[in-house]
Scaffold this active site. Sequence first.
Site, short mmCIF file in Angstrom:
data_model
loop_
_atom_site.label_atom_id
_atom_site.label_comp_id
_atom_site.label_asym_id
_atom_site.label_seq_id
_atom_site.Cartn_x
_atom_site.Cartn_y
_atom_site.Cartn_z
N PRO A 71 51.96 62.24 32.75
CG PRO A 71 50.88 63.29 34.54
CD PRO A 71 52.24 62.91 34.05
CE LYS A 178 47.13 54.72 25.30
NZ LYS A 178 46.43 53.55 25.81
P1 NAD Z 1 49.40 58.87 37.07
O1 NAD Z 1 48.85 60.24 37.23
O2 NAD Z 1 48.94 57.78 37.95
O3 NAD Z 1 51.01 58.94 37.20
C1 NAD Z 1 51.81 60.00 36.75
C2 NAD Z 1 53.00 60.13 37.72
O4 NAD Z 1 53.88 61.14 37.21
C3 NAD Z 1 52.57 60.57 39.14
O5 NAD Z 1 53.13 59.69 40.09
C4 NAD Z 1 53.15 61.98 39.26
O6 NAD Z 1 53.55 62.33 40.58
C5 NAD Z 1 54.34 61.90 38.32
N1 NAD Z 1 54.80 63.20 37.80
C6 NAD Z 1 54.05 64.23 37.35
N2 NAD Z 1 54.85 65.24 36.92
C7 NAD Z 1 56.12 64.82 37.11
C8 NAD Z 1 57.40 65.39 36.83
N3 NAD Z 1 57.53 66.62 36.30
N4 NAD Z 1 58.52 64.68 37.14
C9 NAD Z 1 58.40 63.46 37.71
N5 NAD Z 1 57.22 62.85 37.98
C10 NAD Z 1 56.10 63.53 37.67
O7 NAD Z 1 49.19 58.51 35.54
P2 NAD Z 1 49.14 57.04 34.87
O8 NAD Z 1 47.73 56.54 34.92
O9 NAD Z 1 50.27 56.21 35.38
O10 NAD Z 1 49.39 57.46 33.35
C11 NAD Z 1 50.69 57.83 32.87
C12 NAD Z 1 50.59 57.92 31.34
O11 NAD Z 1 50.20 56.65 30.82
C13 NAD Z 1 49.54 58.94 30.85
O12 NAD Z 1 50.02 59.57 29.69
C14 NAD Z 1 48.33 58.06 30.55
O13 NAD Z 1 47.48 58.66 29.58
C15 NAD Z 1 48.99 56.78 30.07
N6 NAD Z 1 48.23 55.53 30.27
C16 NAD Z 1 47.50 55.30 31.40
C17 NAD Z 1 46.83 54.08 31.53
C18 NAD Z 1 45.99 53.76 32.77
O14 NAD Z 1 45.19 52.81 32.72
N7 NAD Z 1 46.15 54.48 33.87
C19 NAD Z 1 46.91 53.10 30.53
C20 NAD Z 1 47.70 53.36 29.41
C21 NAD Z 1 48.38 54.57 29.29
#
Ligand code: NAD
Length: 295
Positions: A71, A178
Amino acid sequence: MTAPDVRVGFIGLGTMGAPMATNIAKRGGFDLSVYDIDERVTRDVAEAAGARGAGSAAELADRDVIVTMLPTSAVVAEALLDPRGRSRIPAAQGAVFVDMSSSDPVETRATGAALEGNGYRLVDAPVSGARTRAESGTLTIMLGADDEAAAATAIPVIEAMSERIFRTGGLGTGHAMKALNNFAAATSFVATAEALVAARRFGLDPAVAVEIMNTSTGQSFNTLKVFPDHVIGGQYATGFALPLLTKDVRIAQSLEAATGHDSPVCDAVVQALEAALDALGNVDHSRAYEFWDRR
Ligand code: NAD
């Protein structure tokens, strides 16, 4: 004799990480281990992708390349480093870490320096395109790296997730780009929402207003996708959470402050998103429209 598979570790298997890791497994030529703090998620993704599930990040110590899709910068630093700046993953010297999360570029440089002190190299490779483009392997990827050899090691792994790769400059430049892209996208989201609330209150149908914008100069990604597919029908399921979008625009705001120029638009967008976040908490970002409309 064929070349041995590159050993890849993938940390963070959420909305984006799960399909990205799956595409690495599908590409072939990689020996993939995956890890999420949520054990069930690790098990499910490992099984679906045909990868090994790790019980902790430290179990990824035998990997050549370790990808993070987490995140925030704080979560990335916490996952990779202990409070004294020592690596939590005792990987081989020269291992390459690839942070694909949308992180803060200043913190990325600090994490990069700490990892370098442990004998590792960090590159940043954040992505744009939501889950659909993560699944289809058509993300836009912004690659920042100080070390060309580290970038060259990371590229084949990144290419398994998309071939649309822009080399942005030194470490942190991918993350800076980004955040600035998401600031521009969030601005159009907030501005379009504001226009549609006014339209509705004046007696216009928001669905028609969006259709008109889409054949006029108000058109944007938000009017083409977010409003028609997620807001107008009340689905609110873009897969991009409000706390994550707010975090990205805050990063852009501090980046602008660091470059020493005023950021009145960014400040206003942060304020609008923070008000929605305070009221709604962890919901899909598109739901903010509902909050602004009700006010
Ligand atoms: P998400 O919350 O769906 O996924 C994050 C994952 O990380 C979760 O499965 C969580 O359990 C895991 N996690 C958290 N802490 C952890 C740790 N210490 N060790 C291991 N796993 C851990 O988030 P997302 O939407 O997949 O986004 C991830 C990143 O990508 C973010 O930085 C977000 O801003 C970016 N992003 C998201 C999108 C989107 O459309 N969702 C698009 C582009 C970029």
